[in-house]
Design a protein around this motif. Structure first.
Motif, PDB file in Angstrom:
ATOM      1  N   ASP B  43       0.590  -1.077  -0.010  1.00 30.48           N
ATOM      2  CA  ASP B  43       0.150  -0.007  -0.123  1.00 30.48           C
ATOM      3  C   ASP B  43       1.007   1.104  -0.070  1.00 30.48           C
ATOM      4  O   ASP B  43       0.558   2.421  -0.430  1.00 30.48           O
ATOM      5  CB  ASP B  43      -0.969  -0.005   1.133  1.00 30.48           C
ATOM      6  N   ALA B  47       0.900   3.977  -2.993  1.00 28.74           N
ATOM      7  CA  ALA B  47       0.838   5.475  -2.765  1.00 28.74           C
ATOM      8  C   ALA B  47       1.837   6.277  -3.346  1.00 28.74           C
ATOM      9  O   ALA B  47       1.500   7.376  -3.889  1.00 28.74           O
ATOM     10  CB  ALA B  47       0.784   5.527  -1.084  1.00 28.74           C
ATOM     11  N   ARG B  50       0.825   6.619  -6.887  1.00 26.40           N
ATOM     12  CA  ARG B  50      -0.252   7.375  -7.214  1.00 26.40           C
ATOM     13  C   ARG B  50       0.344   8.630  -7.323  1.00 26.40           C
ATOM     14  O   ARG B  50       0.080   9.586  -8.037  1.00 26.40           O
ATOM     15  CB  ARG B  50      -1.311   6.940  -6.018  1.00 26.40           C
ATOM     16  N   GLY B 159      -1.761   1.649  -7.319  1.00 24.81           N
ATOM     17  CA  GLY B 159      -1.562   3.151  -7.574  1.00 24.81           C
ATOM     18  C   GLY B 159      -2.449   3.466  -8.572  1.00 24.81           C
ATOM     19  O   GLY B 159      -2.316   4.871  -8.910  1.00 24.81           O
TER      20      GLY B 159
END
Lengths: 113, 248
Positions: B43, B47, B50, B159
């Protein structure tokens, strides 16, 4: 299917964590696994052995706390427990349940030395 | 050495957890509280991806489906139709071979093939490296074609701006019920191969009923990558999503 890679990733993280937190052996690992986490508890247990082999967690006990799937019915508003994501509300038999618990996949704590 | 994800370094951290206690070496057993998602590392890398995408105003979509749903054909046709209008590149995930990336390049878009070997899904780490290597231009669209699998890709955030699930009418109409996690994670469902509907037993209304039981706000577009039926709506969706892509 991805239970083995999850377990291998967990051990890698724990090997790194060991240096920072000053432990050399892991005796027990506690996981919280939600019913809707998309992970099979039995597959996790099966993968745990090979994933820990030769690591600081070799021979450790794996304790899995299963978390029920819970939510609130969109129609009748009841707080309910469900068995699967697509199940209609068990209280009114109709409504869609907005899920609030049961997707957890967490490393809770370790017993170490 | 990777500078963004720390691979090759021995000090990968469990993201978000303060390492303020437990350093003192005490004899005997003790309990260390972690309260950390098993997917935390993925995760955190997702991020980062992203943010990397947002800084460049790039729309990334994660295409998920079973093997044989027509993902690669869909991408080929999308690339051909958007040529000269929207720059597009593709990250291909398969266990073996570079055949899909070769097909995408032949259709006219840059492509990078990730071979996962035994792996059943792409993860954020692989995609982060793929993005760096592919280096897509600002404002473009990146399609990430995940490994054909309706189970594992649901759990691994890459992402992307959205997951798009492709279901073809040659599969069972009850797939959304059988693999609810993936349908719950998707924003859009493309119902592919609708040109074959006269030849197969597939109840579209029932399938959509199942899909909306899993995710009531799931958007659905029926199309055929083979004949081009329904493509205008898909291309319009793509352009709208691109206009709304997060920018940092």
């Amino acid at each position: 299917m991805h239970e083995l890679s999850l377990m291998e990733g967990m051990i890698e993280d724990l090997e790194a964590e060991a240096g920072k937190r000053g432990f050399a052996r892991i005796h027990r690992i506690r996981l919280e696994v939600g019913r809707l986490s998309g992970v099979e508890v039995e597959a996790l247990r099966f993968a745990f052995g090979p994933a820990t082999e030769g690591s600081l967690a070799e021979g450790a006990e794996l304790e899995i706390l299963e978390i029920p799937a819970t939510g609130t019915c969109q129609d009748c508003g009841a707080a309910v427990e469900i068995a699967a994501r697509f199940e209609p509300c068990p209280a009114c038999g109709e409504g869609f349940v907005i899920i609030s618990g049961g997707t957890e996949l967490r490393l809770k704590d370790l017993d170490v030395e | 050495m990777c500078t963004t994800c720390g691979c090759g370094q021995a000090d990968l951290t469990l993201d978000g957890h303060p390492h303020t206690h437990g350093h003192e070496a005490r004899p005997g057993r003790r309990r260390v509280s972690l309260e950390q998602s098993l997917l935390a590392r993925n995760d955190a890398l997702a991020a980062q991806n992203r943010q990397w995408l947002a800084q460049r105003g790039i729309l990334a979509l994660n295409l998920v489906s079973s093997p044989g749903s027509g993902k690669t054909t869909l991408l080929e046709q999308t690339i051909l139709r958007l040529q000269g209008r929207i720059p597009m590149s593709v990250i291909e995930g398969d266990q073996q071979t570079s055949q899909d990336a070769d097909r995408i390049r032949a259709a006219g878009a840059p492509a990078l093939q990730i071979n996962t070997g035994k792996g059943c899904h792409l993860d954020a780490h692989m995609v982060g490296h793929a993005l760096e290597q592919l280096d897509p231009p600002a404002g473009s669209v990146v399609m990430i074609e995940n490994v054909g699998n309706l189970v594992c890709p649901a759990a691994f955030d890459l992402g992307e701006a959205a997951k798009v699930v492709i279901l073809s009418v040659t599969e069972g109409e009850d797939k959304p019920l059988k693999y609810p996690d993936l349908f719950a994670a998707a924003k859009l469902m493309l119902l592919n191969k609708v040109d074959l509907l006269p030849h197969v037993r597939f109840d579209v209304a029932r399938c959509l009923g199942y899909a909306h039981r899993i995710r009531p706000d799931l958007e659905v577009l029926p199309l055929s990558a083979q004949t081009g039926q329904g493509f205008e709506a898909w291309l319009a969706w793509l352009q709208a999503a691109r206009a709304l892509a997060p920018r940092a």
